[in-house]
Design an enzyme around this catalytic site. Structure first.
Site, short mmCIF file in Angstrom:
data_model
loop_
_atom_site.label_atom_id
_atom_site.label_comp_id
_atom_site.label_asym_id
_atom_site.label_seq_id
_atom_site.Cartn_x
_atom_site.Cartn_y
_atom_site.Cartn_z
N VAL A 170 18.39 40.41 -46.29
CA VAL A 170 18.40 40.04 -44.88
C VAL A 170 17.30 39.02 -44.63
O VAL A 170 16.13 39.30 -44.85
CB VAL A 170 18.19 41.27 -43.97
CG1 VAL A 170 18.14 40.83 -42.50
CG2 VAL A 170 19.30 42.29 -44.17
N ALA A 202 11.85 38.66 -43.89
CA ALA A 202 13.00 38.90 -44.75
C ALA A 202 12.78 40.20 -45.51
O ALA A 202 11.66 40.70 -45.60
CB ALA A 202 13.20 37.74 -45.73
N LYS A 203 13.84 40.74 -46.05
CA LYS A 203 13.75 41.97 -46.83
C LYS A 203 14.99 42.08 -47.72
O LYS A 203 16.08 41.62 -47.34
CB LYS A 203 13.67 43.20 -45.92
CG LYS A 203 13.00 44.41 -46.54
CD LYS A 203 11.50 44.25 -46.56
CE LYS A 203 10.82 45.52 -47.05
NZ LYS A 203 9.34 45.39 -47.05
N ALA A 204 14.83 42.68 -48.88
CA ALA A 204 15.97 42.92 -49.76
C ALA A 204 15.94 44.37 -50.21
O ALA A 204 14.88 45.01 -50.23
CB ALA A 204 15.92 41.99 -50.97
N ASP A 253 8.41 46.57 -53.19
CA ASP A 253 8.40 47.59 -52.15
C ASP A 253 8.76 48.90 -52.84
O ASP A 253 8.75 48.99 -54.06
CB ASP A 253 9.40 47.21 -51.04
CG ASP A 253 9.12 47.93 -49.71
OD1 ASP A 253 8.57 49.05 -49.75
OD2 ASP A 253 9.45 47.38 -48.66
#
Length: 385
Positions: free
Chosen positions: A32, A77-79, A114
């Site tokens: 995202v 952003a993040k995955a 993360d």
């Protein structure tokens, strides 16, 4: 993409959502990109068996505010990968995930660490894509700054706790601290808190909690963590329910593991004077209102746990450099950023009589709005709260 992934976003949804899968390995994942008005998307990559698109979207939005609040020029952003981080097929899944996002990485997003991923996993991403610039958080042997290994985020949480305690007139030396979560963040925070004179009276993992009103032996608990993982609390002698740490008799509560662990009911009964959000999104919106009404100070997540992104910003800048980043240069900057931002947010909260989250969001949102205005992307009412 489920519609509920956008419900939290108001009129402004993510800029880009990429859902990927691979039948051969069973890999399922999502990227995202929330907002890149202030720079390319950057946020950690997590692996969890309970992962959802909405969770990743919420975390990407939190990264937008975090970068802006710390005033560093990257976008939110993040995955995430849906799967067990302890799976024997983890490497195959990670490689499939990297290949599936090769169009976006590293041109639009750079992998980070993360929950569920380690520096070794970062090295796998680099190997699969053949590009050092695809990842931050590499092992030191590959020229990276292993900020999880160094405990930068937890160190920053402790620095924020000290600054917040000073702001409310609570001496940190001798203050009792309860830590919900004793992973990378909680462990590093505990070490720094002990150095600053605080007394950690409770700590928990997914396997339970250990409480001692006289104070835990942090070096011993850390050794047990290294040897036994989440079972360290049981090896130490704790057998109580993992959530008992949330109601422990303490001055400061640091939720440093999961989302939404402090709800309205807990906020209404807790006896702590200060909550420092080491985890992302650990308090519900209703809980924040109750805590504010009760006069309990809160350091928001995207302020308190931003130490890691200060280190990540250093790593982003040095991805293609033959010189490694010196950790001794990072810790002073983390301390300065955490302390200054914490003091500013709590002062703004008191001045406007609004919850600290609201004060921090106003600061971060205005910076994002200004960037969007300058790029011709913003009109009044478009930016969600």
């Amino acid at each position: 993409m489920p519609n509920d992934a956008f419900d939290l976003m108001d009129e402004w949804g993510p800029e880009k959502v990429v859902c990927v899968s691979d039948r051969r390995t069973g890999m399922r994942g999502v990227l995202v990109l929330d907002n890149t008005a202030r720079g390319m998307g950057k946020g950690g990559t997590r692996m969890s068996a309970g992962l959802s698109v909405l969770e990743v979207a919420r975390l990407a939005r939190a990264m937008t505010w975090k970068w802006a609040a710390v005033d560093l020029f990257h976008g939110g952003a993040k995955a995430g990968i849906l799967g067990d981080p302890n799976s024997p097929d983890k490497e195959r899944i990670l490689r499939a995930f990297a290949r599936a996002l090769s169009n976006e990485v590293p041109s639009e997003y750079v992998f980070g660490l993360d929950m569920g991923l380690t520096e070794t996993d970062a090295a796998i991403f680099v190997d699969e894509l053949g590009d050092r610039g695809a990842v931050v958080g590499l092992p030191r042997a590959l020229g990276g700054l292993p900020y999880d290994e160094l405990g930068v985020t937890g160190y920053g949480v402790a620095e924020a706790a000290d600054a917040a305690a000073q702001s409310i007139g609570l001496p940190l030396a001798g203050a009792r601290v309860a830590l919900q979560g004793f992973g990378a963040v909680g462990l590093a925070a505990a070490h720094r808190l002990a150095e600053l004179g605080a007394v950690v009276v409770a700590a928990s993992t997914a396997r339970g909690a250990v409480l001692d009103p006289e104070g835990l032996d942090i070096p011993r608990l850390a050794e047990l963590r290294a040897a036994h993982g989440d079972d360290c609390v049981r090896e130490y002698g704790g057998t109580v329910d993992t959530d008992a740490v949330l109601t422990a008799d303490a001055d400061i509560l640091i939720p440093a593991a999961r989302e939404d662990v402090i709800d309205k009911d807990l906020a209404g009964t807790t006896s702590v004077r200060l909550v420092v959000e080491g985890a992302n999104l650990p308090t519900t919106p209703a809980a924040r209102d109750v805590l504010h009404q009760r006069g309990i100070a809160v350091v928001p997540d995207f302020i308190a746990n931003a130490g890691g992104i200060v280190a990540a910003a250093h790593s982003m800048d040095a991805r293609y450099s033959p010189f490694t980043v010196d950790p001794d240069d990072v810790f002073p900057m983390v301390s300065a950023k955490m302390r200054a931002n914490t003091a500013t947010v709590l002062a703004e909260s008191a001045r406007h009589d609004v919850p600290p989250h609201h004060a921090a969001l106003l600061l971060a949102q205005e910076r994002v709005r200004e960037a969007m205005r300058l790029r011709g992307q913003y009109s009044p009412g478009r930016l969600g709260r």
